[in-house]
Motif scaffolding. Structure first.
Motif, short mmCIF file in Angstrom:
data_model
loop_
_atom_site.label_atom_id
_atom_site.label_comp_id
_atom_site.label_asym_id
_atom_site.label_seq_id
_atom_site.Cartn_x
_atom_site.Cartn_y
_atom_site.Cartn_z
N PRO A 37 18.51 -23.54 25.01
CA PRO A 37 18.27 -23.38 23.57
C PRO A 37 18.08 -21.92 23.16
O PRO A 37 17.70 -21.07 23.97
N GLU A 42 22.00 -24.37 20.80
CA GLU A 42 22.04 -24.25 22.25
C GLU A 42 23.29 -23.47 22.63
O GLU A 42 24.36 -23.69 22.06
N PRO A 88 12.84 -24.04 28.97
CA PRO A 88 13.47 -24.46 27.72
C PRO A 88 12.54 -25.31 26.85
O PRO A 88 12.72 -25.39 25.63
#
Length: 72
Positions: free
Chosen positions: A55, A49, A27
């Motif tokens: 995300p 997100e 991420p």
């Protein structure tokens, strides 16, 4: 099918592709992916997100294709 480089008028036509994507392995790579997309001429369409720590970002490339970049 005519290749885009043979017929520039065809560039940017989706030919049935809604969007495609790239799944990240971390991420933490989302900011780098966004920076690289913008450096290449992409435009951020939306970012967020799916849930905390997962995300995503959607970018549009210079030809109008929508690209999803996400981590899961």
């Amino acid at each position: 099918m005519i290749a885009f480089e043979q017929d520039p008028a065809q560039a940017g036509k989706s030919a049935g592709i809604a969007h495609f994507g790239f799944r990240l392995t971390s991420p933490d790579d989302i900011d780098l992916a966004v920076a690289e997309a913008e450096r290449a001429g992409g435009k951020i369409l939306r970012r967020g997100e799916f849930s905390p720590g997962f995300p995503y970002v959607y970018v549009e490339d210079p030809d109008g294709y929508e690209i999803e970049i996400w981590f899961e």
